[in-house]
Design a protein around this motif. Structure first.
Motif: not given
Length: 433
Positions: A299, A287, A302-303, A305-306, A283-284, A280
């Motif tokens: 946007t 982003e 997050r996807k 890095y998943t 990603v923050s 988290d």
């Protein structure tokens, strides 16, 4: 006497380096030591045996757990490695992948079956966009990654922002030597993705290979691995605290094919987790900063890095590819196919093989090194927390993150080799930090 042995060790490594291009990764000792003529290899092998015998005189003279004990073990394991490497060069006879890894890097690499990797690939398959229905899984992954390539004209700005954040986080916990610095160069036609050339006096040259497209995840990875708190910090602290402050001259030279490399690569890879302890947090940051600088859609961070985390579970694929190629159990074409089945592009697989041919069992230092360092840090932090809960007044203050950085800093500034690490070899590698 140990200091004299350390000096002879340095001169021996430098002499062997005259016969083995690439052995000496860094040297910042007296310049006159590096211009001496190298004797013939058989003579240098005999000198290595003599140093090992001299070192035995110190057996049992240091208290376990002290830096002096670590120094003794370090020199012992390093000498075994350079003797092995000298025999390889002298006799032009290669060891098996596992034998070489144990002798050079003081660690036994695990084996993983095709079924192990297939299960991980199936997880990744569920996360990837479906595509047009005609693509293979590897092609779908390549198409997904292509959306996150950093444009060449934006690359340096993205890297500099990543480096600045990695340095900021490192400076919160570690006091770096005054005046430390590095420069970044962009190069081509190399077998590796990035390289830190440590020059001494707390200065590095970091090179980034432009042969393949560079995706957004590589910015933080390279900034932390090569720079802060990775190779640049590791080498700087060894120079400052062991070579300069303690006068342990053996630390002015770094033989690449040695146990020190597992510590170097393992701490450098774990340094990424130290800068961003949770996904988290990473990603923050990306982003807000890196994706816009790269001209990418934040946007999707997050996807991205998943999927990236699912892909990281395949880190041991390179070891199996190297084992099969170097042990001759599979032809090169089959090894390429194995890599492609496990989410490498054809060009990426070819680049991986060029690295394996150049560096052989060195590949274990990235994945096994990471798992060993991660386990060592966690076990020491858990022990400290348990001791504090039990009322131990000598246990240093600080929250869990402070303890992690304290243990990690100790690893970066101590004469450690893999057999000195406290780690759980049975623990399954986590998929993400």
């Amino acid at each position: 006497k140990m200091d004299a042995l350390g000096q002879d060790y340095v001169k021996l490594v430098l002499a062997l380096g005259k016969h083995d291009d690439g052995l000496v990764d860094a040297y910042y000792g007296p310049p006159e030591w590096n211009v001496q003529e190298a004797g013939p290899l058989p003579e240098l092998v005999a000198q290595t045996d003599a140093l090992i015998e001299r070192l035995h005189a110190f057996d049992g003279t240091t208290a376990p757990g002290t830096l002096e004990h670590f120094r003794h073990v370090y020199l012992s394991k390093q000498l075994i490695a350079i003797k092995t490497r000298a025999h390889i060069v002298l006799e032009k006879k290669q060891l098996s992948f596992d034998e070489e890894a144990a002798a050079l890097y003081d660690a036994t690499p695990p084996h993983h079956s095709d079924e192990y990797f297939a299960n991980l690939v199936s997880v990744l398959e569920q996360e990837l966009p479906r595509g047009d229905g005609t693509q293979t899984l590897s092609e779908r992954y390549d198409a997904w990654k292509a959306k996150f390539v950093i444009p060449v004209d934006r690359l340096d700005a993205v890297f500099q922002a990543a480096i600045a954040e990695a340095k900021r986080q490192t400076l919160r916990w570690i006091e770096l030597p005054p005046g430390e610095s590095f420069v970044v160069e962009y190069v081509t036609n190399k077998p590796w993705g990035g390289y830190n050339w440590y020059k001494g006096n707390f200065f590095s040259v970091i090179q980034v290979n432009m042969d393949l497209a560079i995706t957004i995840d590589r910015a933080i990875d390279l900034a932390a691995h090569e720079g802060y708190p990775g190779h640049h910090v590791y080498n700087s602290l060894l120079e400052q605290r062991l070579y300069r402050d303690r006068g342990w001259v053996e630390f002015c030279v770094y033989p690449l094919y040695s146990p020190q490399s597992l510590i170097a690569e393992g701490t450098a890879n774990y340094g990424i987790d130290m800068v961003f302890p949770t996904m988290d947090e990473r990603v923050s940051f990306e982003e807000k900063h890196l994706f816009p600088l790269a001209g990418l859609d934040p946007t999707l961070a997050r996807k991205y890095y998943t999927i990236h985390s699912a892909r990281s579970g395949l880190q041991y694929v390179t070891n199996e590819a190297a084992r099969r190629l170097l042990d001759g159990t599979a032809p090169e074409s089959d090894v390429i196919d194995f890599l492609v089945r496990n989410m490498y592009s054809r060009s990426g697989a070819a680049k991986s093989l060029s690295f394996i041919r150049a560096y052989r069992s060195y590949v274990i230092n990235y994945n096994l090194g990471l798992d060993m360092v991660r386990s060592h840090v966690r076990r020491h932090v858990q022990a400290a927390l348990a001791s504090r809960a039990g009322g131990d007044q000598d246990e240093p203050e600080g929250d869990e993150m402070a303890l992690r950085w304290r243990v990690f800093e100790g690893m970066l500034s101590s004469p450690l080799v893999p057999s000195l690490l406290d780690w759980d070899a049975t623990a399954a590698p986590p998929v993400q930090p």
